[in-house]
Write an enzyme that holds these catalytic residues in place. Structure first.
Site, PDB file in Angstrom:
ATOM      1  N   LYS A 195     -39.763  88.607 -70.770  1.00  0.00           N
ATOM      2  CA  LYS A 195     -40.691  89.489 -70.056  1.00  0.00           C
ATOM      3  C   LYS A 195     -40.970  90.779 -70.832  1.00  0.00           C
ATOM      4  O   LYS A 195     -40.258  91.117 -71.786  1.00  0.00           O
ATOM      5  CB  LYS A 195     -40.116  89.804 -68.683  1.00  0.00           C
TER       6      LYS A 195
ATOM      7  N   TYR B 289     -47.319  82.563 -60.550  1.00  0.00           N
ATOM      8  CA  TYR B 289     -46.593  83.102 -59.396  1.00  0.00           C
ATOM      9  C   TYR B 289     -47.272  82.748 -58.068  1.00  0.00           C
ATOM     10  O   TYR B 289     -47.150  83.478 -57.089  1.00  0.00           O
ATOM     11  CB  TYR B 289     -46.450  84.622 -59.526  1.00  0.00           C
TER      12      TYR B 289
ATOM     13  N   ASN C 134     -36.070  92.094 -65.005  1.00  0.00           N
ATOM     14  CA  ASN C 134     -34.835  91.379 -65.337  1.00  0.00           C
ATOM     15  C   ASN C 134     -34.919  90.532 -66.602  1.00  0.00           C
ATOM     16  O   ASN C 134     -34.247  89.524 -66.717  1.00  0.00           O
ATOM     17  CB  ASN C 134     -34.366  90.559 -64.139  1.00  0.00           C
TER      18      ASN C 134
ATOM     19  N   HIS D  61     -37.500  84.923 -67.467  1.00  0.00           N
ATOM     20  CA  HIS D  61     -37.805  83.951 -66.410  1.00  0.00           C
ATOM     21  C   HIS D  61     -37.428  82.582 -66.949  1.00  0.00           C
ATOM     22  O   HIS D  61     -37.644  82.292 -68.120  1.00  0.00           O
ATOM     23  CB  HIS D  61     -39.299  83.959 -66.078  1.00  0.00           C
TER      24      HIS D  61
ATOM     25  N   GLU E 178     -45.285  74.920 -64.919  1.00  0.00           N
ATOM     26  CA  GLU E 178     -45.339  76.158 -65.696  1.00  0.00           C
ATOM     27  C   GLU E 178     -45.651  75.891 -67.170  1.00  0.00           C
ATOM     28  O   GLU E 178     -46.444  76.622 -67.776  1.00  0.00           O
ATOM     29  CB  GLU E 178     -44.023  76.914 -65.553  1.00  0.00           C
TER      30      GLU E 178
END
Length: 141
Positions: A12, A52, A119, A122, A133
């Site tokens: 990320k 998402y 965080n 993913h 995905e």
């Protein structure tokens, strides 16, 4: 019976900004997984809305999309024995403060006190999610 799988991993924007992409890739390869594809890119609204989709309508959705557009993302397809479960274990708990030492989030993550948990990574949560995905981020695979 073989449990060879593929998973999508996203490094990320917070991890890319902090120069942690090499360390994340090192840990993936050290675990024995093979990198099948990798691309550094800035995601757009359409890709993130599709990625998402299950979170659309939730209070954090807009902030999540804005965070994921805030800088480049390294999208990776990794392959290996039970790689979906293995990478999620390697990544650690989604809350960096609570993530176990030895995990990516436990060793490298920070709680920034933001509306969206930043965080670092993913990882797909199931074979079905991985297929969906990977198709979004790497349609040619």
């Amino acid at each position: 019976m073989s449990d060879i799988q593929r998973t999508l991993i996203l490094v990320k924007p917070d991890a890319v900004r902090r120069g942690l992409t090499g360390e994340v890739l090192r840990r993936i390869e050290a675990k024995g997984y093979t990198l099948v594809a990798a691309e550094l890119r800035t995601a757009d609204d359409d890709l993130l809305a599709a990625h998402y989709a299950e979170h659309q309508g939730k209070p954090f959705f807009g902030a999540l999309v804005e965070f994921m557009k805030s800088g480049p993302v390294l999208a990776v397809v990794a392959e290996g024995q039970r790689v979906i479960e293995g990478f999620r274990s390697l990544a650690g708990s989604t809350e960096p403060t609570a993530a176990a030492p030895g995990t990516i989030r436990g060793d490298l993550g920070r709680d920034w006190g933001s509306a969206v948990v930043q965080n670092l990574v993913h990882g797909s949560d199931s074979p079905e999610s991985a297929a969906r995905e990977i198709g979004l981020w790497f349609p040619a695979l």
